[in-house]
Scaffold this motif. Structure first.
Motif, mmCIF file in Angstrom:
data_model
loop_
_atom_site.group_PDB
_atom_site.id
_atom_site.type_symbol
_atom_site.label_atom_id
_atom_site.label_comp_id
_atom_site.label_asym_id
_atom_site.label_seq_id
_atom_site.Cartn_x
_atom_site.Cartn_y
_atom_site.Cartn_z
ATOM 1 N N SER A 40 -11.212 16.174 -21.963
ATOM 2 C CA SER A 40 -10.893 17.253 -21.028
ATOM 3 C C SER A 40 -12.001 17.391 -19.981
ATOM 4 O O SER A 40 -11.733 17.609 -18.796
ATOM 5 C CB SER A 40 -10.727 18.584 -21.776
ATOM 6 O OG SER A 40 -9.606 18.556 -22.611
ATOM 7 N N THR B 5 -6.299 17.933 -18.826
ATOM 8 C CA THR B 5 -7.180 18.750 -19.641
ATOM 9 C C THR B 5 -6.421 19.328 -20.832
ATOM 10 O O THR B 5 -6.940 19.405 -21.950
ATOM 11 C CB THR B 5 -7.752 19.900 -18.790
ATOM 12 O OG1 THR B 5 -8.419 19.343 -17.665
ATOM 13 C CG2 THR B 5 -8.728 20.739 -19.579
ATOM 14 N N PHE C 59 -18.779 18.136 -22.586
ATOM 15 C CA PHE C 59 -17.960 18.515 -21.439
ATOM 16 C C PHE C 59 -18.764 18.328 -20.151
ATOM 17 O O PHE C 59 -18.278 17.744 -19.173
ATOM 18 C CB PHE C 59 -17.506 19.962 -21.584
ATOM 19 C CG PHE C 59 -16.529 20.417 -20.541
ATOM 20 C CD1 PHE C 59 -15.168 20.358 -20.781
ATOM 21 C CD2 PHE C 59 -16.959 20.923 -19.329
ATOM 22 C CE1 PHE C 59 -14.251 20.781 -19.819
ATOM 23 C CE2 PHE C 59 -16.066 21.348 -18.363
ATOM 24 C CZ PHE C 59 -14.702 21.277 -18.613
ATOM 25 N N SER D 268 -11.515 14.703 -17.503
ATOM 26 C CA SER D 268 -10.425 14.953 -16.562
ATOM 27 C C SER D 268 -10.806 16.019 -15.540
ATOM 28 O O SER D 268 -10.491 15.900 -14.355
ATOM 29 C CB SER D 268 -9.144 15.359 -17.303
ATOM 30 O OG SER D 268 -9.286 16.605 -17.929
ATOM 31 N N ILE D 269 -11.516 17.077 -15.994
ATOM 32 C CA ILE D 269 -11.934 18.123 -15.057
ATOM 33 C C ILE D 269 -13.011 17.584 -14.114
ATOM 34 O O ILE D 269 -13.051 17.939 -12.928
ATOM 35 C CB ILE D 269 -12.425 19.362 -15.821
ATOM 36 C CG1 ILE D 269 -11.229 20.033 -16.504
ATOM 37 C CG2 ILE D 269 -13.117 20.347 -14.896
ATOM 38 C CD1 ILE D 269 -11.574 21.263 -17.297
ATOM 39 N N THR E 268 -6.240 17.339 -25.268
ATOM 40 C CA THR E 268 -6.515 18.122 -26.472
ATOM 41 C C THR E 268 -5.261 18.302 -27.320
ATOM 42 O O THR E 268 -5.283 18.141 -28.548
ATOM 43 C CB THR E 268 -7.080 19.502 -26.088
ATOM 44 O OG1 THR E 268 -8.231 19.317 -25.250
ATOM 45 C CG2 THR E 268 -7.481 20.290 -27.312
ATOM 46 N N ILE F 169 -5.565 18.809 -13.992
ATOM 47 C CA ILE F 169 -5.665 19.913 -14.945
ATOM 48 C C ILE F 169 -4.670 19.746 -16.086
ATOM 49 O O ILE F 169 -4.920 20.201 -17.207
ATOM 50 C CB ILE F 169 -5.461 21.267 -14.224
ATOM 51 C CG1 ILE F 169 -6.013 22.408 -15.071
ATOM 52 C CG2 ILE F 169 -4.009 21.498 -13.870
ATOM 53 C CD1 ILE F 169 -7.519 22.449 -15.177
#
Length: 391
Positions: A144, A265, A19, A147-148, A269, A262
């Motif tokens: 994720s 994110t 992450f 993307s964040i 998943t 967001i």
């Protein structure tokens, strides 16, 4: 030696590290996207020319990953990934001191080269180290972070640019990147299932050729090109539309459009898990259709509907990318880092080609021209996805 399974401390540490690595990579990679209008004014260049500050980085990243993915089959995974994000962070600080657009492009090219060490190798690491029933979820969590990183980096840059200057904003992203690199190094477990091979250029080229001759992998590569080209095209030029009449929004306010990331994110998943349970081909088609619906909705002049369309396209994109990424790992029977690097070569080539080409459509035909190009890309991706009967 066992594989990393969800519910264990190792699974948590792995996902925290990846992450952080994904956040760092994508915050730096797309750091110039929210300041494109500022670059056009400061350097007296066109929007299409300003978009090169992103396109040169993504295309050099794409080409370099072909090399890095192959080298990691010889040198290993963690060391290359750690060097990659640390060097890119240092270069981000250097970027803040450049005085001309040409020198900015040179540093951005160097960033593209060193950033290549993480994305393809991270996908291979996940495919090798994570237990297969947890693979879709792990890949989704990694994406994720991407993307964040893309969202957070753009918002931070937009806010700091408005409050201070875009140079301070780029330097701050570099400082955050150094901290993320340290976290990555401390948390990521060493590879246990990686088997080094001797550096034999002939065998590496032969294995690359075999990946490109695999019809399933080639279709996935082309889908990645088309989805990424669509996604970057929308975000490159939506800012130009929103700062123009009738919206006339402040550029700093426009940077908050990236909060929409967001939803990616969540979708990366969630759709990754759906693909594990219900089949990659079905969920991928749904993701592409969501992107198409989102692109069409942005043609509406009402700002709320336009933002909703952007969110819909973003939701579908990150879900689709998560599915295709994990699917490449499943289809590749050997040299997974190389197979992943080939996918990401096409993926980022789509970013460069689509992101810059859309500038021509924007200049000549406005927002409708940009959406027309995106529509053609998505129709092509949907057609390719129908060539899969299962997976």
């Amino acid at each position: 030696m066992g594989y990393i399974e969800k519910g264990t401390k190792e699974f948590l540490d792995t996902n925290v590290a990846l992450f952080a690595g994904g956040f760092n990579t994508f915050a730096i990679l797309y750091s110039t996207q929210p300041i494109l209008p500022y670059l056009t004014k400061e350097f007296g260049i066109s929007p299409t020319m300003a978009s090169l500050s992103l396109s040169v980085t993504t295309i050099t990243l794409a080409v370099s990953m072909l090399v890095m993915g192959s080298l990691s089959e010889v040198w290993g995974r963690k060391s290359i990934m750690t060097f990659s994000i640390t060097a890119a962070s240092i270069l981000a600080i250097v970027t803040s001191f450049t005085q001309g657009f040409a020198s900015l492009l040179v540093i951005r090219v160097l960033q593209g080269i060193v950033l290549a060490g993480l994305p393809a190798i991270a996908m291979a690491y996940i495919s090798e180290e994570v237990e297969k029933t947890s693979l879709g979820m792990a890949m989704g969590l990694y994406i994720s972070g991407n993307s964040i990183g893309g969202m957070g980096g753009r918002i931070i840059i937009g806010f700091l640019t408005d409050a201070f200057h875009w140079r301070i904003a780029l330097g701050s992203i570099g400082a955050i990147g150094i901290a993320a690199s340290l976290l990555f190094w401390l948390k990521l477990p060493p590879s246990r299932h990686f088997k080094a091979r001797e550096f034999e250029i002939g065998k590496l080229l032969n294995s690359m050729e075999s990946h490109l001759k695999n019809p399933g992998l080639l279709r996935l590569y082309c889908i990645g090109f088309l989805l990424m080209g669509s996604f970057v095209s929308l975000y490159n030029y939506i800012g130009f539309q929103l700062i123009d009449p009738p919206y006339s929004l402040d550029p700093a306010l426009v940077s908050f459009i990236f909060v929409i990331y967001i939803v990616g994110t969540f979708s990366s998943t969630w759709m990754g898990r759906l693909a594990d349970n219900h089949g990659h081909h079905k969920v991928l088609r749904s993701a592409i259709l969501l992107m198409f619906a989102g692109a069409a909705t942005t043609l509406h002049m009402h700002l709320v509907l336009k933002v909703f369309g952007i969110a819909l396209l973003t939701f579908g994109f990150f879900g689709g990318h998560s599915i295709v990424s994990s699917w490449v790992g499943r289809l590749a029977s050997h040299d997974r880092a190389q197979a992943s690097s080939l996918y990401l070569f096409f993926y980022y080539a789509g970013s460069s080609v689509g992101g810059t080409s859309a500038g021509v459509f924007w200049t000549n035909y406005g927002w409708g021209g940009v959406i027309s190009m995106i529509t053609c890309f998505l129709i092509s991706a949907l057609f390719l996805s129908t060539r899969f009967s299962s997976g």
